[in-house]
Design an enzyme around this catalytic site. Structure first.
Site, PDB file in Angstrom:
ATOM      1  N   ASP A  69     -13.441 -14.490  16.131  1.00 26.83           N
ATOM      2  CA  ASP A  69     -12.331 -13.858  16.846  1.00 26.83           C
ATOM      3  C   ASP A  69     -11.769 -14.802  17.913  1.00 26.83           C
ATOM      4  O   ASP A  69     -10.557 -14.925  18.084  1.00 26.83           O
ATOM      5  CB  ASP A  69     -12.862 -12.561  17.488  1.00 26.83           C
ATOM      6  CG  ASP A  69     -11.739 -11.609  17.884  1.00 26.83           C
ATOM      7  OD1 ASP A  69     -10.667 -11.632  17.238  1.00 26.83           O
ATOM      8  OD2 ASP A  69     -11.949 -10.825  18.835  1.00 26.83           O
TER       9      ASP A  69
ATOM     10  N   HIS B 200     -13.198  -0.808  24.728  1.00 22.00           N
ATOM     11  CA  HIS B 200     -12.858  -0.691  23.305  1.00 22.00           C
ATOM     12  C   HIS B 200     -14.052  -0.916  22.366  1.00 22.00           C
ATOM     13  O   HIS B 200     -14.120  -0.274  21.318  1.00 22.00           O
ATOM     14  CB  HIS B 200     -11.622  -1.530  22.921  1.00 22.00           C
ATOM     15  CG  HIS B 200     -11.871  -2.983  22.701  1.00 22.00           C
ATOM     16  ND1 HIS B 200     -11.751  -3.917  23.700  1.00 22.00           N
ATOM     17  CD2 HIS B 200     -12.229  -3.672  21.589  1.00 22.00           C
ATOM     18  CE1 HIS B 200     -12.035  -5.107  23.204  1.00 22.00           C
ATOM     19  NE2 HIS B 200     -12.315  -4.997  21.921  1.00 22.00           N
TER      20      HIS B 200
ATOM     21  N   LYS C 141      -9.590  -0.068  19.817  1.00 25.46           N
ATOM     22  CA  LYS C 141      -8.325  -0.211  20.552  1.00 25.46           C
ATOM     23  C   LYS C 141      -7.347   0.910  20.234  1.00 25.46           C
ATOM     24  O   LYS C 141      -6.356   1.086  20.932  1.00 25.46           O
ATOM     25  CB  LYS C 141      -7.691  -1.573  20.244  1.00 25.46           C
ATOM     26  CG  LYS C 141      -8.388  -2.704  20.975  1.00 25.46           C
ATOM     27  CD  LYS C 141      -7.585  -3.985  20.877  1.00 25.46           C
ATOM     28  CE  LYS C 141      -8.267  -5.103  21.651  1.00 25.46           C
ATOM     29  NZ  LYS C 141      -7.673  -6.411  21.299  1.00 25.46           N
TER      30      LYS C 141
HETATM   31 FE   LIG Z   1     -12.169  -6.905  20.751  1.00 27.80          FE
HETATM   32 FE   LIG Z   2      -9.404  -9.566  17.136  1.00 26.88          FE
END
Ligand SMILES: [Fe+2]
Ligand SMILES: [Fe+2]
Length: 393
Positions: free
Chosen positions: A332, A279, A254
């Site tokens: 995540d 990304h 990112k």
């Molecule tokens: Fe990601």
């Molecule tokens: Fe993350």
């Protein structure tokens, strides 16, 4: 040397070599050792049947800041060194006992028998501070003392060998001591390098997440969730550690995306969305081809792939998605659901669990996650909640 003594010397040498080999292998796998290795090594080389071992061993490290030497005393019982419960503290200003004084004066090792220094065994006892006499059962008849060099200075003393102690006993103790202090020093230096490596990775991960909300703790939590999942899936210990510290680099890519896009409040247009979807590939490029970053690279490239092939950037399916990527994906998503975002409030653990069971418009758990990772997550969901609660805000 008699045949019997030769055999014993050979056995001790073999133990030393085996020990060095094992420790070097552990250190190279980043399992570091500390001064407790002395105890293990002394017990292996001096302990056991047929070995020429002393009755009692004392390991002291100098604590100059407090003008003292501190250490531990062990008794050799059959194969093992059994620790006496009290810690020994000896005032550095007082007499160390002749052997320790000699090593202080620059000798590396001394072997002393009572009749070489005193007229009677009783007289010989006066050489030793009370703290030492207390720990050796019976009068001290002989001892070998060896200086511990390296980062932690000290002495290792072995008392009451059967019969008289000799230069042979001094050579064995010195060999052992040099070897262990080298391993402990090497291990300490590698540990520092490892810490520097981890620190650099953390700095990189923080720098890359700087544009997002609640980032510092997000990466710490993702590390821990990923470690917990990996450990509970039976992944080998070393890989658990690697997955855990590598997880925080999932979004390094990112850094190549303008923060105006990352922080945009409204919906993203097609091109912006396409850029964001790159990304993972940017992350893979940034992490380069270092062997040490292999798992981090797998995580960066694969943490948005879906089990059924509907993810990005490559549409990988099932086990062709690297396992660390499948693990971090779930970690995540859990953390994103729990966290406040500009477009939604943070959900409670119970609300998040409902989505993991039933799905919603974006998350289809049974098609997106590796079933084994999902099943492990359901088993340890409380740990996820505890990690989130202890590390947010
Ligand atoms: Fe990601
Ligand atoms: Fe993350």
């Amino acid at each position: 040397m008699s045949n019997e003594s030769c055999e014993m010397a050979l056995q001790q040498l073999q133990e030393l070599l085996r020990l060095t080999e094992t420790e070097m292998r552990r250190i190279s796998r980043r399992r570091f050792c500390g001064s407790e290795l002395y105890v293990e090594a002394l017990a292996k080389v001096l302990g056991g049947r047929g070995r020429r071992g002393p009755a009692c061993i004392m390991i002291l490290f100098s604590d100059r800041a407090h003008g003292a030497a501190r250490g531990r005393v062990f008794h050799l019982v059959e194969h093992e060194l059994v620790e006496r419960s009290d810690q020994v503290v000896i005032d550095l200003a007082s007499a160390y006992g002749s052997g320790m004084a000699l090593t202080e004066a620059g000798e590396d090792v001394v072997a002393v028998n009572w009749n070489e220094l005193s007229a009677t065994i009783e007289d010989f006892q006066k050489q030793f501070p009370e703290a030492v006499r207390r720990f050796v059962s019976g009068p001290i008849r002989n001892f070998v003392t060896c200086r511990i060099a390296g980062e932690r200075q000290g002495v290792v003393s072995a008392f009451n060998y059967p019969g008289n102690c000799s230069t042979y006993d001094a050579t064995v103790l010195r060999g052992l001591s040099v070897l262990i202090s080298s391993l402990v020093t090497l291990s300490g230096e590698l540990w520092e390098t490892e810490q520097a490596f981890i620190y650099t990775i953390e700095a990189l991960a923080r720098a890359c997440e700087a544009a997002e909300e609640d980032t510092g703790n997000h990466i710490k939590r993702v590390n821990r969730y990923a470690g917990a999942l990996a450990a509970n899936m039976g992944v080998p210990d070393q890989l658990v550690d690697t997955i855990s510290y590598s997880a925080q680099m999932h979004d390094v890519g990112k850094i190549k995306i303008p923060s105006a896009i990352l922080l945009k409040k409204g919906p993203l247009d097609h091109d912006e969305m396409e850029l964001i979807r790159q990304h993972p590939a940017f992350g893979e490029q940034i992490l380069g081809d270092s062997q040490r970053l292999q798992v981090a690279r797998e995580i960066a490239i694969a943490h948005h792939e879906n089990w059924d092939g509907s993810g990005y950037p490559s549409g990988l399916k099932g086990e062709s998605i690297p396992l660390p990527g499948r693990i971090v994906k779930l970690a995540d998503v859990y953390d994103a659901l729990r966290s406040n975002r500009s477009y939604k409030p943070g959900y409670t653990h119970a609300e998040t669990m409902r989505i993991f069971h039933e799905g919603d418009e974006r998350i289809k758990p049974r098609s997106h996650f590796d079933p084994a990772v999902l099943e492990t997550f359901f088993r340890i969901e409380r740990i996820f909640d505890a990690i989130y609660e202890s590390l947010h805000g």
